[in-house]
Write a protein that holds these residues in place. Structure first.
Motif, PDB file in Angstrom:
ATOM      1  N   GLU A  87       0.843  -1.197   0.000  1.00 56.39           N
ATOM      2  CA  GLU A  87       0.000   0.000   0.000  1.00 56.39           C
ATOM      3  C   GLU A  87       0.877   1.244   0.000  1.00 56.39           C
ATOM      4  O   GLU A  87       2.098   1.154   0.115  1.00 56.39           O
ATOM      5  N   GLY A  88       0.227   2.366  -0.146  1.00 60.99           N
ATOM      6  CA  GLY A  88       0.978   3.610  -0.198  1.00 60.99           C
ATOM      7  C   GLY A  88       1.615   3.786  -1.562  1.00 60.99           C
ATOM      8  O   GLY A  88       1.040   3.424  -2.592  1.00 60.99           O
ATOM      9  N   VAL A  89       2.803   4.325  -1.585  1.00 60.13           N
ATOM     10  CA  VAL A  89       3.481   4.578  -2.852  1.00 60.13           C
ATOM     11  C   VAL A  89       4.793   3.806  -2.928  1.00 60.13           C
ATOM     12  O   VAL A  89       5.717   4.052  -2.156  1.00 60.13           O
ATOM     13  N   PHE A  90       4.813   2.828  -3.803  1.00 60.80           N
ATOM     14  CA  PHE A  90       6.059   2.154  -4.178  1.00 60.80           C
ATOM     15  C   PHE A  90       6.579   2.929  -5.397  1.00 60.80           C
ATOM     16  O   PHE A  90       6.125   2.711  -6.512  1.00 60.80           O
ATOM     17  N   VAL A  91       7.495   3.802  -5.150  1.00 60.42           N
ATOM     18  CA  VAL A  91       7.925   4.675  -6.242  1.00 60.42           C
ATOM     19  C   VAL A  91       8.796   3.908  -7.236  1.00 60.42           C
ATOM     20  O   VAL A  91       9.613   3.061  -6.853  1.00 60.42           O
ATOM     21  N   ILE A  92       8.574   4.182  -8.522  1.00 58.66           N
ATOM     22  CA  ILE A  92       9.436   3.618  -9.564  1.00 58.66           C
ATOM     23  C   ILE A  92      10.662   4.526  -9.661  1.00 58.66           C
ATOM     24  O   ILE A  92      10.533   5.716  -9.990  1.00 58.66           O
ATOM     25  N   ILE A 112      -1.184   1.234  -8.599  1.00 59.87           N
ATOM     26  CA  ILE A 112      -1.419   1.637  -9.980  1.00 59.87           C
ATOM     27  C   ILE A 112      -0.195   2.337 -10.577  1.00 59.87           C
ATOM     28  O   ILE A 112       0.618   2.915  -9.857  1.00 59.87           O
ATOM     29  N   GLY A 113      -0.091   2.242 -11.890  1.00 62.46           N
ATOM     30  CA  GLY A 113       1.042   2.841 -12.586  1.00 62.46           C
ATOM     31  C   GLY A 113       0.569   3.813 -13.650  1.00 62.46           C
ATOM     32  O   GLY A 113      -0.235   4.683 -13.377  1.00 62.46           O
ATOM     33  N   ASN A 114       1.096   3.648 -14.864  1.00 58.28           N
ATOM     34  CA  ASN A 114       0.704   4.494 -16.000  1.00 58.28           C
ATOM     35  C   ASN A 114       0.864   5.972 -15.657  1.00 58.28           C
ATOM     36  O   ASN A 114       0.030   6.809 -16.024  1.00 58.28           O
ATOM     37  N   ASN A 115       1.942   6.272 -14.965  1.00 60.17           N
ATOM     38  CA  ASN A 115       2.267   7.643 -14.550  1.00 60.17           C
ATOM     39  C   ASN A 115       1.143   8.309 -13.758  1.00 60.17           C
ATOM     40  O   ASN A 115       1.052   9.523 -13.705  1.00 60.17           O
ATOM     41  N   ALA A 116       0.313   7.495 -13.138  1.00 56.87           N
ATOM     42  CA  ALA A 116      -0.730   8.002 -12.234  1.00 56.87           C
ATOM     43  C   ALA A 116      -1.824   8.790 -12.951  1.00 56.87           C
ATOM     44  O   ALA A 116      -2.565   9.542 -12.319  1.00 56.87           O
ATOM     45  N   ASN A 147       2.298   2.781  -7.839  1.00 59.33           N
ATOM     46  CA  ASN A 147       3.589   2.145  -8.109  1.00 59.33           C
ATOM     47  C   ASN A 147       4.110   2.759  -9.409  1.00 59.33           C
ATOM     48  O   ASN A 147       4.200   2.113 -10.420  1.00 59.33           O
ATOM     49  N   THR A 148       4.386   4.059  -9.273  1.00 57.91           N
ATOM     50  CA  THR A 148       4.793   4.773 -10.473  1.00 57.91           C
ATOM     51  C   THR A 148       5.824   5.825 -10.095  1.00 57.91           C
ATOM     52  O   THR A 148       6.152   5.993  -8.921  1.00 57.91           O
ATOM     53  N   GLY A 149       6.324   6.530 -11.096  1.00 59.06           N
ATOM     54  CA  GLY A 149       7.502   7.344 -10.830  1.00 59.06           C
ATOM     55  C   GLY A 149       7.368   8.805 -11.198  1.00 59.06           C
ATOM     56  O   GLY A 149       8.363   9.459 -11.464  1.00 59.06           O
ATOM     57  N   TYR A 150       6.153   9.303 -11.204  1.00 51.45           N
ATOM     58  CA  TYR A 150       5.932  10.723 -11.509  1.00 51.45           C
ATOM     59  C   TYR A 150       6.927  11.585 -10.730  1.00 51.45           C
ATOM     60  O   TYR A 150       7.276  11.294  -9.588  1.00 51.45           O
ATOM     61  N   CYS A 151       7.365  12.668 -11.354  1.00 47.72           N
ATOM     62  CA  CYS A 151       8.468  13.467 -10.811  1.00 47.72           C
ATOM     63  C   CYS A 151       8.157  14.158  -9.485  1.00 47.72           C
ATOM     64  O   CYS A 151       9.058  14.725  -8.871  1.00 47.72           O
ATOM     65  N   PHE A 152       6.904  14.126  -9.071  1.00 50.53           N
ATOM     66  CA  PHE A 152       6.541  14.609  -7.730  1.00 50.53           C
ATOM     67  C   PHE A 152       5.916  13.465  -6.933  1.00 50.53           C
ATOM     68  O   PHE A 152       4.712  13.465  -6.666  1.00 50.53           O
TER      69      PHE A 152
END
Lengths: 307, 307, 307, 307
Positions: free
Chosen positions: C7-12, C194-198, C213-218
């Motif tokens: 849960e939460g944010v697993f950052v890419i 979720i991914g797909n850049n949120a 589970n994504t890596g958006y710059c913020f």
């Protein structure tokens, strides 16, 4: 390495495994000796049908070294990878070990002429401009369509482009187009060896191919057809080819094709086991019986097929 | 219409054109008569290789009617379309004219099992639940992969599902799986006629196919191979098939394949011209010479090939 | 490792390079610290946007180890590969180093439900049944369509299936379907990040996702939106999300998207250079100016965007 | 028809149906009037999102005529078809009825630069060299990648090429490249209207687009953004655009997107029913509630959104 020439049969070597999936090194040796005895002029290892993606880096290098120990002909190594880093790493190791060049297939996401040309430019830069490379043009498997003009651009841009593994289907006109451009001076000579399990070897030779770069289970037949065709013995070349065509067609099937090849090579005593690594699967009993039947029929037409 | 049965050869009919592209109606008649004389048990018109997408609605209906005038066998009409409206419109007109059923290929965007099953459900609903339809399973052209389980679902859901035009490649195990399910009672009988230019007709018959649904330029050979195979004359069936295999393989090429077929049918006097509508292209002189050579070689093995 | 929860944010995490393409280890450290400070609950390294295919095995392992040195949260490692051998080799090395699990994307040749399920079965067997794995469901990039039923089959068959990186598009109904199956007892709980850049994070949370589970710059914004959404502060979550949406959309572009991400992270001082390895390309000056403009606009709405 | 110009908003019109699937002609009228009132400069009917493949020829022609009765702006008709015969037939009928041109999408099997160029050459020949046509460049849906160079070739070869419906993604650099070629004289002026549900309209205008050719449910907003952008009111253009972006993004989803569009247009009183023909499906209750929420939020930012 003279990258202006490639001819005869550069056989695509399968990777022999023990029944538990380990690499079978003595079968590698026996297979290499068999190929040399059959008259091949080169060998390609770690191609798509060499189960390359199923081996890790260390295994890949070890197989190449094992083959290089005995091969007295140029050895090409498949180094296709999803990124340039792995491609470069494998290329460096196998070239250092004595390979003559590498084979590169395009990733199946390329969709425009420019993107294909750029890919080969960047790949050549990644592996080193001095490393001879082979273009693998196999749309049926890779979903990448290269026009003759694209191939010409790649060949013209990259002096280290060695030869074309031509396995487009249909592909006869492509050979004719490339040869026409060579004739009219708009392209430097590009050696062409054909693949696609030799399904059109007969006519591809007549269109201007220099030979074959495939792994049909009777490479000795490929050597003879190439020789007969070059000698202008057209009917003899076709007679021999046609005798094998029912089995060629059967082995050309994507999926079970490699299992057919290994099964026949096992029956011929060239390798010890027809094991494939996953996700490859063994032939079903029904398929095995069909191959046996094809071999029995073939043995009436080509004596070497008595296995 | 008895949709429990289909057997023998349902020949795929090309559409004959004059050299200016108009439909050649007398060639349609001559071709229909030829097919009947060759012993076909059915005809399929407006298939992919009937150049269906190149004809407008009125032309399509007129060809079907012309064929129905003479055909004494069931006629299946290809009605594949990007939407259900055009599919329904053509189906209504050809069924009213006397066709026995229609053939439906899946649109090449379908990617999941459920989406394929749903497509055939909606298609059947669109054309009418009483209209017999044929599943065309040709991943090489349509990029849609149907597992045996998907075919079973379609067949089970739709009582009007008539037969399977099986042209998956590789495809032998698929036939065996479907037949096994019929044997163990988990599926009702599904007639299977094979396509893919008959490249595997020999073994497909032995795996349980009921016949062929393809348009190779010697349908008379297809009729004989099906007959021999059903009669258990295995070697004879293979001998005849193998004699034709070099040409079968040549004609099976996507793209030039249809031009080969029309060229040979023209040389055989069945149709007047080998013209294709655009974007189809004529054979190159080199290809034409290759077909001539194949025919010459074939004529030594099968007397009907003396054209 | 408790594979029932995520849960939460697993950052890419992107992979920071020096301008000459070498891995920038101090940026790896700074980035890891930044992510922890932003409140991420996990990290995923060597994903598609971590430029995984551009690194060789040794580099891949070294990055993972570098991150593991500082990360106080679970680390997932992307191990997707064209064959199981490389997948197994990387998995063994990173799990030995302390990773919590691996992420596996399907090869883009899979076309049927069964083939996808089988792939994950064989992959899990290859890496070891004890290794937690993440399903990456990203049809836009991988061209593989997984229905909810396929995901349920994979999750049911493999006890080591940890969570779903959901990035199908459209994808809202897929989340609802999976949650409905959990509710009616036909499926055990599957964590969904979720991914797909949120791009749809706002509604995906409301449909039942556990986080991102994504890596958006913020990623700090992602953390906040997930928190607000879970706390039922719907309007606040959407307000924050909408403020970022113009940039999210811009960064979600395949191709330039990763360059956008790295550029912003460089401007934020998180990494030293926005260099991509080939075939990745830098932003054009026009694109850079557009990102600057978007950042300027964003800074009026979200104070942390003042960079 | 002046095929050198196209600007403003050529709105993509949906096809309104009654709840039983019949064409709703009074909604066609009301919708047409609404579009004119909103300030559109053109209309495109029977596009992909006009559910063109779901209508037969007669229905298609009737809708075009109905629109032409009231439209005081140029009307473009989508005539994409799997073959040239149907394309020609529809083109002839709608041009005779008063349409200004047609839109042609490439079939999704095209894979090389030359094949795309040839397709448009043959299509133009099929419909008549005097018929203005629009290139639809939408790889996300059609899987055909056109480089700027390919577009330039098509435009250069075909004087009847009217404008580009640009909906590549990512696509900003493509616009810049085409405009650069116009500036350096290597290409004649090509009007560019953007599609892809306007997801990048803000920056596409700044890169040189002439307007929009899409069907977002608030075309009035599109008209204003285009106007503001052309007037150099950058911030105002972005402010208005950003207010709509959450809904734009939601409507841009393939699949449910068209149902969103019709639902909002129904709520706005523009059409009577949001019915889609099969295989289109209605919004789920959850999706409908999400759209309602988006509309409610939007109404605070853009007064016309109070529906």
């Amino acid at each position: 390495m003279n990258t202006d020439r490639a001819e005869g049969v550069f056989v695509i070597a399968p990777t022999p495994f023990h029944s538990d999936g380990r690499i079978d090194e003595s079968s590698v040796d026996r297979m290499t000796d068999f190929f040399l005895g059959a008259g091949v002029t080169g060998m390609t290892v770690l191609g798509q049908l060499g189960e390359a993606p199923k081996m890790d880096h260390a295994e890949s290098v070890s197989i190449v070294k094992r083959v290089l120990n005995r091969a007295k002909v140029p050895v090409v190594v498949g180094v296709s990878a999803p990124g340039f880093a792995a491609m470069r790493a494998l290329t460096q190791d196998v070239m250092a070990a004595g390979a003559s060049g590498v084979m590169i297939a395009p990733p199946n996401t390329l969709r425009t002429d420019d993107s294909i040309v750029q890919y080969y430019r960047q790949a050549s830069e990644a592996i080193g401009a001095g490393v001879p490379f082979v273009i693998q043009d196999y749309p049926l498997t890779f979903s990448v369509q290269m026009t003759p003009a694209v191939i010409r651009r790649i060949h013209t841009e990259n002096p280290s482009c060695w030869f074309l593994k031509h396995e487009d289907w249909p592909g006869l006109e492509k050979i004719s187009q490339l040869r026409a451009w060579e004739k009219d001076g708009s392209m430097r000579r590009l050696p062409i060896l054909i693949g696609n399990n030799a399904l059109f070897l007969d006519f591809e030779m007549e269109r201007g191919a220099d030979g074959a770069n495939t792994g049909y289970c009777f490479p000795d037949m490929l050597v003879d057809v190439v020789r007969l065709s070059k000698a202008g013995k057209r009917d003899e070349a076709h007679d021999l080819f046609d005798a094998h065509l029912p089995l060629i067609r059967y082995e050309q099937q994507p999926g079970p094709g490699l299992a057919v090849r290994k099964y026949v090579m096992m029956r011929r005593g060239i390798i010890a086991s027809d094991t494939l690594r996953k996700p490859g699967a063994a032939l079903t009993p029904a398929a095995r019986a069909e191959v046996d039947y094809l071999l029995a029929r073939l043995s009436h037409k080509d004596p070497r097929a008595r296995v």
